[in-house]
Write a protein that holds these residues in place. Structure first.
Motif, short mmCIF file in Angstrom:
data_model
loop_
_atom_site.label_atom_id
_atom_site.label_comp_id
_atom_site.label_asym_id
_atom_site.label_seq_id
_atom_site.Cartn_x
_atom_site.Cartn_y
_atom_site.Cartn_z
N MET A 179 48.51 48.03 40.56
CA MET A 179 49.20 46.77 40.34
C MET A 179 48.70 45.72 41.33
N LYS A 180 48.88 44.47 40.95
CA LYS A 180 48.52 43.33 41.81
C LYS A 180 49.82 42.63 42.20
N LEU A 181 50.18 42.72 43.47
CA LEU A 181 51.49 42.26 43.92
C LEU A 181 51.37 41.45 45.20
N LEU A 182 52.27 40.49 45.35
CA LEU A 182 52.50 39.78 46.60
C LEU A 182 53.94 40.03 47.01
N ALA A 183 54.17 40.31 48.30
CA ALA A 183 55.53 40.55 48.79
C ALA A 183 55.69 39.92 50.16
N PHE A 184 56.87 39.37 50.42
CA PHE A 184 57.13 38.84 51.76
C PHE A 184 58.62 38.86 52.05
N ALA A 226 42.09 39.78 49.60
CA ALA A 226 42.21 40.76 48.53
C ALA A 226 41.40 40.36 47.29
N GLY A 227 40.86 39.15 47.30
CA GLY A 227 40.09 38.69 46.15
C GLY A 227 40.95 38.42 44.94
N LEU A 228 42.17 37.91 45.17
CA LEU A 228 43.12 37.67 44.09
C LEU A 228 43.53 36.21 44.03
N ALA A 229 43.72 35.71 42.83
CA ALA A 229 44.34 34.41 42.60
C ALA A 229 45.81 34.64 42.28
N LEU A 230 46.64 33.64 42.55
CA LEU A 230 48.07 33.79 42.27
C LEU A 230 48.33 34.17 40.83
N GLY A 259 52.70 40.94 52.52
CA GLY A 259 51.74 41.93 52.05
C GLY A 259 51.21 41.60 50.67
N VAL A 260 49.97 41.98 50.42
CA VAL A 260 49.34 41.86 49.11
C VAL A 260 48.82 43.24 48.74
N GLN A 261 49.03 43.63 47.51
CA GLN A 261 48.53 44.92 47.03
C GLN A 261 47.63 44.71 45.82
N ARG A 262 46.51 45.39 45.86
CA ARG A 262 45.60 45.41 44.72
C ARG A 262 45.20 46.86 44.49
N GLY A 263 45.73 47.45 43.43
CA GLY A 263 45.49 48.87 43.22
C GLY A 263 46.16 49.67 44.31
N GLU A 264 45.39 50.54 44.96
CA GLU A 264 45.93 51.38 46.02
C GLU A 264 45.82 50.75 47.40
N ARG A 265 45.18 49.61 47.51
CA ARG A 265 44.92 49.00 48.82
C ARG A 265 45.92 47.90 49.11
N PRO A 304 57.02 48.73 42.03
CA PRO A 304 56.71 49.32 40.72
C PRO A 304 57.93 49.85 39.97
N ALA A 305 58.81 50.58 40.68
CA ALA A 305 60.00 51.12 40.02
C ALA A 305 60.96 50.01 39.60
#
Length: 233
Positions: free
Chosen positions: A1-6, A49-53, A16-22, A197-198
């Motif tokens: 998943m591609k997620l932003l959390a704060f 992370a190489g992600l756009a919003l 934090g930013v998540q892309r896949g498992e990283r 995810p849950a």
């Protein structure tokens, strides 16, 4: 998943930013500084992370309880970023994030989550975790004097007290609570990413305009008499 959390609900700013498992994580000073540093750090982590919003599956934020200013900051930033990118928002209870932080770090599955509520009070909520079902709240989030806290009737597993309230209020907890293991824990971005995810699968994401803070307490300051009484303890 591609997620932003704060989370900006405490004196700790966690992003934090998540892309896949990283994951790309940042922890720093929160409080008054959070409003000016949150967005620049979010953009930096997304770039790393190489992600756009617009590529995100969701934007998760700690909705409270916690610092009133911090909750408003997190909610406003989550709404603003989500509106512009047409991304759903995932409001996450900070006390649930504390429980998840304790589980991830210490293996606790019956957790009384405690956060310093200032004004001589603590936020508290009991949680239980089971494989397959995840977390279940064993009561509503409450705010009150540390002396009034109690463990609920429930899981047989040993209880863990987790949060950031021990330095200020640990000695004032009832004896039954002081006898339980205590772990420093926070509503961290890492915990939010672990819960996301849950929560997304359970349909907890909302449109940006429906992302609101959870205050629990509607009083932001003590009276002069209350401050004097607290100082006399």
């Amino acid at each position: 998943m591609k997620l932003l959390a704060f989370d900006t609900s405490t004196e700790q700013l966690s992003i934090g930013v998540q892309r896949g498992e990283r994951q790309w994580l940042h922890t720093g000073a929160g409080g008054a500084q959070a409003s000016s540093t949150l967005i620049p750090i979010v953009l930096r982590l997304l770039h790393e992370a190489g992600l756009a919003l617009a590529e995100l599956d969701a934007i998760a934020f700690g909705r409270g309880p916690g610092s009133f200013t911090g909750l408003r900051t997190a909610c406003a930033v989550a709404q603003g970023l989500a509106f512009g990118a047409a991304v759903p928002v995932l409001p996450v209870d900070t006390l649930l994030a504390v429980a998840e932080d304790a589980r991830a770090a210490h293996g606790g599955t019956s957790v009384l989550a405690l956060l310093d509520a200032r004004m001589d009070q603590v936020y508290a909520q009991p949680w239980a975790w089971t494989a397959g079902a995840g977390w279940t709240a064993l009561g509503e989030a409450q705010v009150g004097a540390p002396e009034a806290l109690a463990l609920p009737a429930g899981p047989a597993a040993p209880w863990v007290l987790a949060g950031n309230a021990f330095a200020a209020y640990g000695a004032r907890l009832p004896a039954a609570l002081r006898a339980q293991p205590q772990h420093a824990a926070a509503p961290s971005a890492h915990a939010l990413l672990g819960l996301a995810p849950a929560l997304l699968a359970a349909g907890r994401a909302v449109p940006a305009e429906q992302a609101l803070p959870l205050y629990v307490r509607d009083k932001v300051a003590q009276t002069t008499a209350e401050r004097a009484a607290a100082a006399a303890r």
